[in-house]
Design a protein around this motif. Structure first.
Motif, PDB file in Angstrom:
ATOM      1  N   UNK A  61     -10.996  -3.423   1.837  1.00 18.97           N
ATOM      2  CA  UNK A  61     -11.304  -2.104   1.266  1.00 18.97           C
ATOM      3  C   UNK A  61     -12.543  -1.507   1.940  1.00 18.97           C
ATOM      4  N   UNK A  62     -12.341  -0.721   3.009  1.00 15.11           N
ATOM      5  CA  UNK A  62     -13.500  -0.125   3.690  1.00 15.11           C
ATOM      6  C   UNK A  62     -14.319   0.800   2.799  1.00 15.11           C
ATOM      7  N   UNK A  63     -13.693   1.354   1.746  1.00  9.69           N
ATOM      8  CA  UNK A  63     -14.458   2.278   0.886  1.00  9.69           C
ATOM      9  C   UNK A  63     -15.510   1.529   0.062  1.00  9.69           C
ATOM     10  N   UNK A  64     -15.565   0.187   0.171  1.00  6.97           N
ATOM     11  CA  UNK A  64     -16.634  -0.558  -0.513  1.00  6.97           C
ATOM     12  C   UNK A  64     -17.938  -0.532   0.281  1.00  6.97           C
ATOM     13  N   UNK A  65     -17.891  -0.070   1.533  1.00  7.83           N
ATOM     14  CA  UNK A  65     -19.144   0.021   2.308  1.00  7.83           C
ATOM     15  C   UNK A  65     -20.004   1.142   1.736  1.00  7.83           C
ATOM     16  N   UNK A  66     -21.327   0.924   1.771  1.00 14.01           N
ATOM     17  CA  UNK A  66     -22.195   2.034   1.350  1.00 14.01           C
ATOM     18  C   UNK A  66     -22.432   2.962   2.549  1.00 14.01           C
ATOM     19  N   UNK A  67     -23.123   4.068   2.273  1.00 15.42           N
ATOM     20  CA  UNK A  67     -23.320   5.104   3.292  1.00 15.42           C
ATOM     21  C   UNK A  67     -23.986   4.521   4.549  1.00 15.42           C
ATOM     22  N   UNK A  68     -25.025   3.704   4.319  1.00 14.74           N
ATOM     23  CA  UNK A  68     -25.777   3.168   5.442  1.00 14.74           C
ATOM     24  C   UNK A  68     -24.893   2.250   6.308  1.00 14.74           C
TER      25      UNK A  68
END
Ligand code: SF4
Length: 379
Positions: A61-68
């Motif tokens: 799930x790439x959407x678990x990465x934060x903005x940074x």
């Protein structure tokens, strides 16, 4: 042109049907992102300077990465590779991960295509599959993404789910049509052995998907989407005009691609390689400056058969003249009798050297492809 794939191997929850490589240890995300950035550096020459026209963040799930974390990877890509103008940059997202502000920052980081794993709008189905989100969250995420600037959104749906009832499937389809995404991917539920569903089926506690029911749902899918202007350009993929996935197109056309992250595959035009499907081994290897991968040697037959299998699934079909030119194999001559038989049965069309499947043929795509495979022709 070449493709770049980044695998983010974490999920909050394990969906009962999924056999992709992921773990639920989301706390390791930062070390993983560092390792991915370092692998990008190590693989700087893999594509021989060829420009990248598609980037795809998948998983997991790439959407678990934060903005940074997302920005760090994007910066490393821009720093390391030459990018074509206006590349397609996709991020897979689960609907409960991103609120409006997060969607805005994902868009600002350069992602221009969102692939949303919705799967169903029927709550009992979502629970049965162990999905993390609700139908309402899925809808909200979709409209927030539009508001945040995304003009290219793909939605994933699964069919042939239990509760033998076509009404539920038709309602799911109408809901998604009403939302007007640019692209829809829809896959039949498949029971993979090492999944929760696989264990239940092997113990006789759950039935496998019934072929006839799946075929009926596939027909509803293709007819409904066709009626509402989505072209089926690949058996499982439908798009509004001009919105076919370019990234998948690179795979189907056997263009070069570089896969980064654990379990990711790469192809340099000659052979494939597969990174180890183990997060700890991957991070350790990269820290030591060595990519833990396995080389996959492709024989000429492998390359031809892979082309037959993937191209037959697309609206462009299997280009036998290209095969003749590239691999010196005359598929039309080799399978003349068989092709005539299935042509007569209305399964295929052969035009200007291209074999394409009719709607009837699509139901038997894998079988037809394997009947056309070549063996030992070049040994
Ligand atoms: S389907 Fe997607 S979210 Fe679910 S476990 Fe698999 S990779 Fe994770």
């Amino acid at each position: 042109m070449a493709g770049l794939y980044i695998h983010i191997p974490f999920c909050k929850k394990a969906c009962h049907y999924c056999d992709f490589h992921f773990t639920q240890s989301v706390g390791q995300m930062d070390s993983m992102v560092n390792a991915i950035c370092k692998e990008l550096e190590i693989q700087a020459d893999y594509l021989n300077g060829e420009a990248i026209n598609t980037i795809y963040f998948g998983g997991g799930t790439p959407s678990l990465m934060n903005e940074d974390q997302l920005k760090r990877i994007m910066k490393q890509i821009q720093h390391t590779f030459s990018l074509a103008s206006n590349p397609e940059i996709t991020l897979e997202a689960n609907p409960d991960d991103l609120d409006f502000d997060q969607l805005k920052s994902v868009y600002a980081a350069g992602i221009n295509r969102l692939s949303m794993g919705i799967q169903s709008f029927h709550e009992p189905h979502l629970k049965w599959m162990n999905r993390q989100h609700t139908a309402q969250e899925a809808e909200m995420c979709f409209y927030n993404a539009r508001e945040a600037g995304f003009e290219n959104i793909s939605v994933d749906l699964i069919y042939a789910l239990p509760h033998h009832n076509h009404d539920i499937w038709e309602r799911d389809l109408m809901k998604v049509i009403h939302m007007r995404p640019e692209h829809i991917s829809s896959y039949c539920l498949t029971i993979e052995p090492k999944t929760a569903f696989g264990h239940l089926v092997s113990k006789g506690k759950m039935k496998d998907v019934e072929e006839e029911y799946a075929a009926q749902q596939f027909e509803i899918l293709t007819e409904t989407l066709d009626r509402y202007g989505f072209e089926q350009y690949e058996i499982s993929n439908f798009a509004q005009p001009g919105y076919e996935s370019q990234h998948n197109g690179n795979y189907w056309k056997q263009e070069k691609y570089l896969g980064i992250g654990p379990s990711a595959h790469s192809f340099n035009g000659h052979f494939k390689q597969a990174n180890v499907s183990n997060n700890a081994k991957y991070i350790k290897g990269i820290a030591e400056g060595v990519i833990p991968f396995e080389k996959i040697i492709l024989t000429k037959e492998d390359q031809i058969n892979e082309y037959i299998l993937t191209s037959l699934r697309t609206k462009w079909g299997c280009d036998t003249e290209w095969l003749q030119k590239k691999h010196k194999v005359d598929l039309l001559k080799m399978h003349e009798d068989y092709l005539m038989r299935i042509d007569y049965k209305g399964m295929i069309q052969v035009e200007e050297g291209c074999i394409t499947l009719t709607n009837n043929g699509k139901l038997l795509a894998d079988k037809i492809a394997s009947d056309l495979f070549v063996y030992d022709e070049f040994s």
